[in-house]
Design a protein around this motif. Sequence first.
Motif, PDB file in Angstrom:
ATOM      1  N   UNK A   1       0.687  -1.011   0.006  1.00  0.00           N
ATOM      2  CA  UNK A   1       0.271  -0.294   0.274  1.00  0.00           C
ATOM      3  C   UNK A   1       0.512   1.472   0.236  1.00  0.00           C
ATOM      4  N   UNK A   2       2.040   0.883   0.476  1.00  0.00           N
ATOM      5  CA  UNK A   2       3.108   2.220   0.677  1.00  0.00           C
ATOM      6  C   UNK A   2       3.526   2.809  -1.058  1.00  0.00           C
ATOM      7  N   UNK A   3       3.687   2.012  -1.899  1.00  0.00           N
ATOM      8  CA  UNK A   3       3.213   2.737  -3.521  1.00  0.00           C
ATOM      9  C   UNK A   3       2.332   3.820  -3.484  1.00  0.00           C
ATOM     10  N   UNK A   4       1.082   3.676  -3.215  1.00  0.00           N
ATOM     11  CA  UNK A   4       0.031   4.477  -3.323  1.00  0.00           C
ATOM     12  C   UNK A   4       0.105   5.991  -2.267  1.00  0.00           C
ATOM     13  N   UNK A   5       0.640   5.759  -1.591  1.00  0.00           N
ATOM     14  CA  UNK A   5       0.700   6.712   0.087  1.00  0.00           C
ATOM     15  C   UNK A   5       1.732   7.766  -1.081  1.00  0.00           C
ATOM     16  N   UNK A   6       3.011   6.817  -1.552  1.00  0.00           N
ATOM     17  CA  UNK A   6       4.126   7.669  -1.029  1.00  0.00           C
ATOM     18  C   UNK A   6       3.603   8.432  -3.157  1.00  0.00           C
ATOM     19  N   UNK A   7       2.843   7.747  -3.703  1.00  0.00           N
ATOM     20  CA  UNK A   7       2.533   8.366  -4.791  1.00  0.00           C
ATOM     21  C   UNK A   7       1.549   9.693  -4.614  1.00  0.00           C
ATOM     22  N   UNK A   8       0.525   9.277  -3.898  1.00  0.00           N
ATOM     23  CA  UNK A   8      -0.406  10.496  -3.030  1.00  0.00           C
ATOM     24  C   UNK A   8       0.699  11.651  -2.732  1.00  0.00           C
ATOM     25  N   UNK A   9       1.835  11.588  -1.799  1.00  0.00           N
ATOM     26  CA  UNK A   9       2.360  12.184  -1.372  1.00  0.00           C
ATOM     27  C   UNK A   9       3.628  12.794  -2.409  1.00  0.00           C
ATOM     28  N   UNK A  10       4.092  12.401  -3.812  1.00  0.00           N
ATOM     29  CA  UNK A  10       4.279  12.575  -4.782  1.00  0.00           C
ATOM     30  C   UNK A  10       3.160  13.762  -5.980  1.00  0.00           C
ATOM     31  N   UNK A  11       2.398  13.795  -5.281  1.00  0.00           N
ATOM     32  CA  UNK A  11       1.064  14.558  -6.302  1.00  0.00           C
ATOM     33  C   UNK A  11       0.869  15.813  -5.473  1.00  0.00           C
ATOM     34  N   UNK A  12       0.865  15.512  -3.981  1.00  0.00           N
ATOM     35  CA  UNK A  12       0.626  16.881  -3.509  1.00  0.00           C
ATOM     36  C   UNK A  12       2.162  17.865  -3.534  1.00  0.00           C
TER      37      UNK A  12
END
Length: 306
Positions: free
Chosen positions: A54-65
């Motif tokens: 799930x950390x892939x989605x988490x870090x992707x959302x961080x990077x998008x923000x």
Amino acid sequence: MEPGTTGAGERVRRVFAGAGAVGQLHAVPVDAGAAGGGEVAVGADEPVVIASIFKVLLVLEFARQVAAGQLDPRERVRVTAADRLGGWGTAGCLDDVELSLRDLAHFAMSVSDNTAADLLLDRVGLDTVRLLAAELGLERTRIVGGPRHLLESMLAEAGARDEREFAVRYPALPEDRKRRLAVLDPRQTTASTPREITRLLRLVWSDAAGPARACAFVRDLMGRQVFRHRLVSGFPDEVTVAAKTGTLPGLHMEAGVVRYPDGASYAVAVFARTHDLAASRATVDAAIGRAAGIAVGALRGHDHLR
């Protein structure tokens, strides 16, 4: 027979059976129009616990923000004793440490640091990660919480007040009660399907999961993962692998993209469940690599038996 390259799925099943596990897998070219195309699917649409993947989605959302200017990646965070969950990276530190949000992302991906992931999730927001999954068409992907949420669930079910007490109580639990832990049940915990995980990877690798710089950030961090005992073990040295592991008692998994020198890339998600609940099984880890190698070899039109 499931969709896929003839015979590869059965060979994958035999690999896992030989390691005392039941496996699920999806492998597909990153470029849908790649020569050969197709897919290898073994239980690809059945739900699976995804744990730290799930950390892939988490870090992707961080990077998008960050790309949207909503977060400053240099923002400092202090990790204290109250934050630590135990494990790798900051999670295993004995003293307080201070680092940036982007370094939290680095540790969450490179060494699967649970404390770093929890602190990053607090800053990014659980609901935004859930919304991201929906935006990307991951309709069967569910995120119930971060690592601390999962740990607290395990503590409560074992009747333990903290990790130390859990370490004493857990081994004494009957095997059937261990298997009923919510964190091991895809109906109750953070879960997805192998096919949706490869969809996520393909979107990241094609810059379709967000701004190009956000997708590149995730790809870079996945390429820095230090664990090389699962997917990597199934491919020749000249093949590069960028991936994220996940592990829980009796559950071994990894998802990533393998890239060959000719430029062809393949998204692979592999999940293995063992009858016993050992958290470490070298034979199962090796089976994950071997199964991935068979699947990608079949997609490439090779009789790949590494």
